[in-house]
Design a protein around this motif. Structure first.
Motif, PDB file in Angstrom:
ATOM      1  N   LEU A 118      48.884  36.891  46.106  1.00  0.00           N
ATOM      2  CA  LEU A 118      48.758  37.497  44.781  1.00  0.00           C
ATOM      3  C   LEU A 118      48.567  39.012  44.880  1.00  0.00           C
ATOM      4  CD1 LEU A 118      48.542  37.063  41.716  1.00  0.00           C
ATOM      5  CD2 LEU A 118      46.064  36.848  42.021  1.00  0.00           C
ATOM      6  N   LEU A 146      43.176  34.031  38.002  1.00  0.00           N
ATOM      7  CA  LEU A 146      44.610  34.151  37.736  1.00  0.00           C
ATOM      8  C   LEU A 146      44.955  33.737  36.318  1.00  0.00           C
ATOM      9  CD1 LEU A 146      47.457  34.791  38.570  1.00  0.00           C
ATOM     10  CD2 LEU A 146      47.604  32.573  39.716  1.00  0.00           C
ATOM     11  N   GLU A 147      44.334  32.678  35.811  1.00  0.00           N
ATOM     12  CA  GLU A 147      44.653  32.235  34.460  1.00  0.00           C
ATOM     13  C   GLU A 147      44.351  33.331  33.437  1.00  0.00           C
ATOM     14  OE1 GLU A 147      43.911  28.502  31.386  1.00  0.00           O
ATOM     15  OE2 GLU A 147      42.705  28.670  33.204  1.00  0.00           O
ATOM     16  N   GLN A 149      44.046  36.456  34.234  1.00  0.00           N
ATOM     17  CA  GLN A 149      44.645  37.679  34.771  1.00  0.00           C
ATOM     18  C   GLN A 149      43.614  38.812  34.803  1.00  0.00           C
ATOM     19  OE1 GLN A 149      48.903  36.527  32.721  1.00  0.00           O
ATOM     20  NE2 GLN A 149      48.516  38.696  33.054  1.00  0.00           N
ATOM     21  N   ILE A 164      51.307  39.863  35.524  1.00  0.00           N
ATOM     22  CA  ILE A 164      52.046  39.000  36.443  1.00  0.00           C
ATOM     23  C   ILE A 164      53.140  38.290  35.657  1.00  0.00           C
ATOM     24  CG2 ILE A 164      50.417  37.085  36.138  1.00  0.00           C
ATOM     25  CD1 ILE A 164      51.031  36.222  39.031  1.00  0.00           C
ATOM     26  N   LYS A 169      53.293  33.209  37.765  1.00  0.00           N
ATOM     27  CA  LYS A 169      51.910  32.803  37.527  1.00  0.00           C
ATOM     28  C   LYS A 169      51.802  31.280  37.529  1.00  0.00           C
ATOM     29  CE  LYS A 169      48.283  33.025  33.979  1.00  0.00           C
ATOM     30  NZ  LYS A 169      47.892  33.628  32.689  1.00  0.00           N
ATOM     31  N   GLU A 170      52.711  30.620  36.817  1.00  0.00           N
ATOM     32  CA  GLU A 170      52.694  29.160  36.767  1.00  0.00           C
ATOM     33  C   GLU A 170      52.913  28.565  38.155  1.00  0.00           C
ATOM     34  OE1 GLU A 170      55.035  25.399  34.616  1.00  0.00           O
ATOM     35  OE2 GLU A 170      55.552  27.470  34.085  1.00  0.00           O
TER      36      GLU A 170
END
Length: 200
Positions: A118, A146-147, A149, A164, A169-170
């Motif tokens: 990442l 991450l969810e 961000q 992202i 991302k997914e």
């Protein structure tokens, strides 16, 4: 290389306050002959970690046992130079799951996303604060969500958001590469093709 789901990462950091780190510094060209992605980590920053005789450079951060972590905090314009994917393989193989910088070379950033590493791009002042805090206390931890961000210097000192690509991302959150993703929606693709066949 098996992908690992990336949701939330809390870790100490390894600081590398150097700007314009290119891919040849990350992994020198002479180590690109391997046919497997495994093992590149042992030569990460090889010419900075070791002298010409192979003796460890005690002044280089990766050789300091007191400084550890899964997050590499680097200076601006990280990953410039040639487009070698091996640079990302070396960083990941060494044990890093994220790299923080205020700017990434586009090809490096795409290679990172394609390989489950990442790249977290933050404002210049936020990066400076991170590096200063880590310098004062190598045990400084960050939380990368991450969810949401977001990246936060713990304990909730200051947060920053990062961008992202939604598709990447997914994939990272599900631990999928491009082929895995296509296989995961195989039924949808088959149904779409079937509907189009009926229209002919």
């Amino acid at each position: 290389m098996q992908k690992v789901k990336f949701e939330i990462l809390e870790s100490t950091c390894i600081p590398l306050p150097v700007e314009n780190v290119d891919t040849d510094q990350i992994i020198p060209a002479r180590f690109l002959t391997a046919t497997s992605r495994a093992g590149f980590g042992q030569n990460l920053f090889r010419d900075w970690r070791f002298d010409k005789s192979g003796k460890p450079n005690n002044d280089f951060v990766l050789n300091d046992p007191a400084i550890t972590g899964q997050v590499l905090v680097a200076g601006k314009n990280f990953g410039c130079g040639s487009s070698r994917e091996h640079a990302v393989w070396a960083i990941s193989d060494y044990g890093f799951r994220a790299v923080v910088s205020s700017f990434f070379a586009d090809i490096f950033r795409n290679n990172a996303l394609n390989n489950g590493l990442l790249p977290v791009m933050v404002p210049d002042d936020y990066l400076s604060d991170m590096l200063e805090l880590i310098k004062k206390d190598p045990k400084t931890r960050v939380r990368i969500d991450l969810e949401r961000q977001s990246i936060t210097i713990l304990p909730d000192v200051r947060s920053a958001s990062f961008e992202i690509n939604p598709y990447k991302k997914e994939c990272m959150m599900k631990g999928l590469d491009d082929i895995d993703y296509l296989l995961s929606i195989k039924d949808m693709i088959t149904a779409y093709e079937f509907r189009n066949t009926l229209k002919i």
